[in-house]
Enzyme design. Structure first.
Site, short mmCIF file in Angstrom:
data_model
loop_
_atom_site.label_atom_id
_atom_site.label_comp_id
_atom_site.label_asym_id
_atom_site.label_seq_id
_atom_site.Cartn_x
_atom_site.Cartn_y
_atom_site.Cartn_z
N CYS A 34 10.86 9.59 0.36
CA CYS A 34 9.40 9.46 0.35
C CYS A 34 8.88 8.89 1.67
O CYS A 34 7.69 8.84 1.89
CB CYS A 34 8.94 8.58 -0.81
SG CYS A 34 9.56 6.90 -0.74
N ASP A 36 8.97 5.82 2.66
CA ASP A 36 8.45 4.46 2.52
C ASP A 36 9.46 3.44 3.00
O ASP A 36 10.66 3.70 3.01
CB ASP A 36 8.10 4.18 1.05
CG ASP A 36 6.93 5.02 0.57
OD1 ASP A 36 6.19 5.52 1.43
OD2 ASP A 36 6.76 5.16 -0.65
N CYS A 63 4.32 2.94 -1.38
CA CYS A 63 3.34 3.22 -2.41
C CYS A 63 2.89 1.92 -3.07
O CYS A 63 3.45 0.85 -2.81
CB CYS A 63 3.95 4.15 -3.45
SG CYS A 63 5.20 3.32 -4.42
N CYS A 107 11.05 2.87 -6.26
CA CYS A 107 10.15 1.93 -5.56
C CYS A 107 10.64 0.50 -5.78
O CYS A 107 10.68 -0.31 -4.85
CB CYS A 107 8.71 2.07 -6.05
SG CYS A 107 8.16 3.78 -6.23
FE1 FES Z 1 8.59 5.82 -2.44
FE2 FES Z 1 7.17 4.32 -4.12
S1 FES Z 1 7.03 6.50 -3.83
S2 FES Z 1 8.52 3.65 -2.59
#
Ligand code: FES
Length: 160
Positions: A34, A36, A63, A107
């Site tokens: 993702c 992140d 997120c 996450c």
């Molecule tokens: Fe990747 Fe939440 S969608 S950390």
């Protein structure tokens, strides 16, 4: 209260968000899926002969769930010994939110990963010494080092 409501409550006033310039340890984890990232800073104290976390902070380019779990984790970590902190799983760190939806489990795991990294650094590496003005010491600095293009990773600031 639904998961969404708990999430909105948690991110309305995130705790301990920001770089800790005098941290004893720092841990960073990124998720290539993702894109992140979460970075966690820890400050230790000595209590009854044990190393205790007296402060924790985080930065997240992630997120809302990652921000909420990181915020809760930094509160939960205060006063825990390093051994106790090592026992914490992502499900413990996100307990206040209740079970995470399947798409959001990573996450919470990312926050756990940053914690593991910070605790590993505690015993295996030197403490961070770079001043905050040095590019690369902040999460944003790492993602956009001075003089380098940011490559594939795109940093999008979160809406207030
Ligand atoms: Fe990747 Fe939440 S969608 S950390």
């Amino acid at each position: 209260m639904s998961f969404e409501d708990k999430l909105q409550n948690a991110i309305a006033n995130p705790q301990n968000m920001g770089e800790m310039t005098d941290a004893d340890s720092v841990g960073t984890v990124g998720n290539p899926e993702c894109g992140d990232m979460v970075r966690l800073w820890l400050k230790f104290d000595e209590k009854d002969g044990k190393k205790v976390i007296n402060k924790a902070s985080f930065q997240s380019f992630g997120c809302q769930t990652a921000i909420a779990v990181a915020s809760m984790a930094t509160e939960m970590l205060k006063g825990k010994t390093v051994e106790e902190a090592r026992e914490l799983k992502s499900t413990d760190l996100s307990e206040e939110l209740g079970p995470l939806p399947p798409m959001k489990i990573h996450c919470g795991e990312m926050v756990e990963g940053a914690l593991r990294d910070a605790l590993k650094e505690d015993s295996d590496k030197e403490p961070p010494t770079q001043p905050s003005s040095v590019p690369g010491n902040t999460l944003l600095g790492d993602m956009n080092p001075a003089g380098k293009k940011s490559g594939k990773l795109k940093v999008i600031k979160l809406e207030e």
